[in-house]
Design a protein around this motif. Structure first.
Motif, PDB file in Angstrom:
ATOM      1  N   SER A 282      33.960  21.693  28.781  1.00 39.42           N
ATOM      2  CA  SER A 282      34.248  20.242  29.109  1.00 39.42           C
ATOM      3  C   SER A 282      35.641  19.787  29.325  1.00 39.42           C
ATOM      4  CB  SER A 282      33.894  19.043  27.897  1.00 39.42           C
ATOM      5  OG  SER A 282      34.489  19.721  26.710  1.00 39.42           O
ATOM      6  N   GLY A 283      36.173  18.692  30.025  1.00 36.20           N
ATOM      7  CA  GLY A 283      37.368  18.514  30.161  1.00 36.20           C
ATOM      8  C   GLY A 283      37.587  17.355  31.119  1.00 36.20           C
ATOM      9  N   THR A 284      38.751  17.051  31.814  1.00 37.76           N
ATOM     10  CA  THR A 284      38.931  16.008  32.848  1.00 37.76           C
ATOM     11  C   THR A 284      39.176  16.824  34.242  1.00 37.76           C
ATOM     12  OG1 THR A 284      39.562  14.346  31.189  1.00 37.76           O
ATOM     13  CG2 THR A 284      40.261  14.121  33.527  1.00 37.76           C
ATOM     14  N   ALA A 285      38.589  16.405  35.414  1.00 40.94           N
ATOM     15  CA  ALA A 285      38.645  16.946  36.633  1.00 40.94           C
ATOM     16  C   ALA A 285      39.124  15.823  37.402  1.00 40.94           C
ATOM     17  CB  ALA A 285      37.576  17.857  37.123  1.00 40.94           C
ATOM     18  N   THR A 286      39.924  16.164  38.421  1.00 42.06           N
ATOM     19  CA  THR A 286      40.396  15.359  39.669  1.00 42.06           C
ATOM     20  C   THR A 286      39.474  15.724  40.844  1.00 42.06           C
ATOM     21  OG1 THR A 286      42.218  16.642  40.293  1.00 42.06           O
ATOM     22  CG2 THR A 286      42.687  14.785  38.440  1.00 42.06           C
ATOM     23  N   ASP A 287      39.785  14.696  41.760  1.00 37.40           N
ATOM     24  CA  ASP A 287      39.096  14.811  42.998  1.00 37.40           C
ATOM     25  C   ASP A 287      39.478  16.239  43.797  1.00 37.40           C
ATOM     26  OD1 ASP A 287      37.284  13.506  45.407  1.00 37.40           O
ATOM     27  OD2 ASP A 287      39.237  14.006  46.255  1.00 37.40           O
ATOM     28  N   GLY A 288      38.358  16.906  44.122  1.00 38.65           N
ATOM     29  CA  GLY A 288      38.546  18.192  44.738  1.00 38.65           C
ATOM     30  C   GLY A 288      38.969  19.561  43.970  1.00 38.65           C
ATOM     31  N   MET A 289      38.825  19.044  42.620  1.00 35.92           N
ATOM     32  CA  MET A 289      38.813  20.215  41.439  1.00 35.92           C
ATOM     33  C   MET A 289      37.374  21.024  41.470  1.00 35.92           C
ATOM     34  SD  MET A 289      40.042  19.986  37.391  1.00 35.92           S
ATOM     35  CE  MET A 289      39.813  21.317  36.463  1.00 35.92           C
ATOM     36  N   LEU A 290      37.828  22.505  41.287  1.00 33.83           N
ATOM     37  CA  LEU A 290      36.465  23.147  40.922  1.00 33.83           C
ATOM     38  C   LEU A 290      36.149  23.149  39.511  1.00 33.83           C
ATOM     39  CD1 LEU A 290      34.580  24.968  42.578  1.00 33.83           C
ATOM     40  CD2 LEU A 290      35.959  26.922  41.850  1.00 33.83           C
ATOM     41  N   LEU A 291      34.881  22.837  39.083  1.00 38.37           N
ATOM     42  CA  LEU A 291      34.647  22.849  37.415  1.00 38.37           C
ATOM     43  C   LEU A 291      34.613  24.236  36.935  1.00 38.37           C
ATOM     44  CD1 LEU A 291      31.870  20.010  37.270  1.00 38.37           C
ATOM     45  CD2 LEU A 291      34.455  19.955  36.821  1.00 38.37           C
ATOM     46  N   PRO A 292      34.931  24.560  35.842  1.00 32.67           N
ATOM     47  CA  PRO A 292      34.958  25.786  35.131  1.00 32.67           C
ATOM     48  C   PRO A 292      33.587  26.172  34.689  1.00 32.67           C
ATOM     49  CG  PRO A 292      36.054  24.350  33.775  1.00 32.67           C
ATOM     50  CD  PRO A 292      35.895  23.381  35.079  1.00 32.67           C
ATOM     51  N   LEU A 293      33.379  27.417  34.602  1.00 31.30           N
ATOM     52  CA  LEU A 293      31.929  27.774  33.968  1.00 31.30           C
ATOM     53  C   LEU A 293      32.320  28.063  32.434  1.00 31.30           C
ATOM     54  CD1 LEU A 293      30.534  30.222  36.532  1.00 31.30           C
ATOM     55  CD2 LEU A 293      29.790  28.053  35.801  1.00 31.30           C
ATOM     56  N   PRO A 294      31.450  27.736  31.501  1.00 30.88           N
ATOM     57  CA  PRO A 294      31.498  27.966  30.092  1.00 30.88           C
ATOM     58  C   PRO A 294      31.863  29.489  29.973  1.00 30.88           C
ATOM     59  CG  PRO A 294      29.667  26.952  30.552  1.00 30.88           C
ATOM     60  CD  PRO A 294      29.801  27.190  31.867  1.00 30.88           C
ATOM     61  N   ALA A 295      32.612  29.764  29.000  1.00 33.85           N
ATOM     62  CA  ALA A 295      32.957  31.155  28.663  1.00 33.85           C
ATOM     63  C   ALA A 295      31.799  32.050  28.617  1.00 33.85           C
ATOM     64  CB  ALA A 295      33.707  31.235  27.399  1.00 33.85           C
ATOM     65  N   GLY A 296      31.812  33.195  28.990  1.00 35.72           N
ATOM     66  CA  GLY A 296      30.801  33.964  29.001  1.00 35.72           C
ATOM     67  C   GLY A 296      29.679  33.994  30.112  1.00 35.72           C
ATOM     68  N   VAL A 297      29.811  33.168  30.789  1.00 32.97           N
ATOM     69  CA  VAL A 297      28.939  32.855  32.032  1.00 32.97           C
ATOM     70  C   VAL A 297      29.639  33.153  33.325  1.00 32.97           C
ATOM     71  CG1 VAL A 297      27.549  31.188  33.686  1.00 32.97           C
ATOM     72  CG2 VAL A 297      27.659  30.942  30.951  1.00 32.97           C
ATOM     73  N   THR A 298      29.039  34.144  34.333  1.00 29.05           N
ATOM     74  CA  THR A 298      29.802  34.633  35.563  1.00 29.05           C
ATOM     75  C   THR A 298      29.160  33.750  36.714  1.00 29.05           C
ATOM     76  OG1 THR A 298      28.200  36.469  35.884  1.00 29.05           O
ATOM     77  CG2 THR A 298      30.102  37.026  34.413  1.00 29.05           C
ATOM     78  N   PRO A 299      29.981  33.751  37.853  1.00 29.04           N
ATOM     79  CA  PRO A 299      29.404  33.075  39.135  1.00 29.04           C
ATOM     80  C   PRO A 299      28.071  33.969  39.391  1.00 29.04           C
ATOM     81  CG  PRO A 299      31.831  33.231  39.051  1.00 29.04           C
ATOM     82  CD  PRO A 299      31.306  34.030  38.132  1.00 29.04           C
TER      83      PRO A 299
END
Length: 375
Positions: A282-299
């Protein structure tokens, strides 16, 4: 195979040569059985292949002189092989075995094996005839193998349980390493070839104890800075430490297990996540930002469907600059690449009723990752 026989002696007994030989053989057999069954055979000390640069006086070509360092090995029969001083490998011996081969960059194996050398007869002549040899040197021989002969090492079978160490002509090969050969000279050495490496002596034990109260396991005979170590300490407080050696020889802890079960780690913790788990970021993202994956999860896990993502966005609506300004979110989405699109619209019907302004905004996000059963 009969059980080992221990000679005994009586007062006034006339000792024959066989009696004295039996005394030696009993001790020799016991030592061999100890080495064979309580240890794994292999190199115990030294015996590295060492090179010295040389130049061929006739051609000017560069090559190396290869030596076997002094050392000790124990073969699979329990016999000690002692090389008391460095030995230069013979190019002539190599050529006699492999000299007819076509040029190749493949390395050839070098073996160590036992060799008995009987000393010349000495001593006084008795009534029974001239004296025979009274000494046998338990020596060694260095052998060159053909390409692929290193595979023979794994096929060797130990003698029966009660057998003494094997004497020549029985031969047990201990692989020392590999040499390269070009135009009549050695040109280099290799520690392994064709997925085969020298074998080193080990210990067979179900219990290993330390008299000092601390047991240390390391990957090198001498502590080296940055090398890993495991230390089991029975001191106050008792603990189990995995870490790396400092230059001082002490161990810098990376992971510590205390006597009460508490685990302390210096880095982050990662591992396999069980099926059915839900991970969050969780967190705050601005326009155009790539959301992070939870720790331990890979693309890769997301791409192939092993992990499913659920994303929730809540746009942040900034307070109006004046009482007449209207502020509203007009877009708050995330695309397939997890990139946020967030736009905020402002409109002032009093000051500028004909103008509508859209600008990038920010959104609070929650990313939930659910783990499938085949992760």
């Amino acid at each position: 195979m009969t059980a080992p026989v221990r000679p005994t002696f009586l007062e006034g007994q006339v000792l024959a040569a066989a009696d004295l030989a039996a005394t030696v053989e009993h001790a020799r057999g016991a030592a061999a059985r100890h080495a064979r069954h309580l240890h794994d055979w292999g190199i115990a000390e030294g015996l590295e292949l060492v090179t010295d640069n040389r130049t061929d006086a006739a051609t000017g070509a560069r090559y190396v002189e290869v030596s076997v360092a002094a050392g000790l090995a124990v073969d699979g029969t329990g016999r000690e092989l002692v090389v008391p001083s460095p030995v230069v490998l013979s190019e002539g011996d190599f050529a006699s075995v492999n000299g007819a081969d076509l040029p190749t960059t493949e390395p050839y194996p070098v073996f160590l094996a036992a060799a008995d050398r009987v000393a010349p007869a000495s001593g006084l002549v008795s009534c029974a005839g001239p004296a025979g040899p009274s000494r046998v040197t338990e020596s060694y021989q260095l052998l060159f193998g053909r390409l692929g002969d290193e595979l023979l090492v794994a096929d060797q079978q130990p003698p029966p349980v009660g057998a003494p160490p094997a004497d020549p002509p029985v031969r047990w090969l201990v692989l020392l390493g590999f040499v390269r050969w070009t135009d009549g000279h050695f040109t280099g050495v290799a520690a392994s070839a064709r997925r085969v490496s020298p074998r080193y002596a080990g210990v067979r034990a179900d219990t290993v104890s330390a008299r000092s109260g601390t047991l240390e396991l390391r990957s090198n005979p001498v502590p080296r800075e940055g090398a890993p170590a495991i230390v089991l300490s029975g001191e106050d407080p008792p603990n189990l430490v995995f870490g790396l050696y400092r230059a001082t020889g002490s161990v810098s802890p990376l992971m510590t297990v205390a006597a009460n079960g508490n685990l302390t780690i210096a880095g982050s913790f990662a591992g396999r996540i069980s099926a059915g788990s839900v991970l969050a970021a969780s967190g705050t993202a601005t326009d155009g930002m790539l959301l992070p994956l939870p720790a331990g999860v890979t693309p890769e896990e997301v791409a192939d469907g092993r992990v499913a993502l659920h994303v929730y966005l809540t746009p942040r609506v900034p307070p109006p600059a004046t009482a007449t300004v209207l502020v509203t979110p007009v877009e708050s989405t995330v695309d397939s690449e997890r990139r946020v699109r967030c736009r905020i619209r402002t409109y002032d019907p009093v000051v500028d009723p004909g103008a509508v302004t859209d600008r990038p905004g920010a959104a609070d996000f929650l990313v939930l990752a659910t783990v499938g059963g085949d992760r």
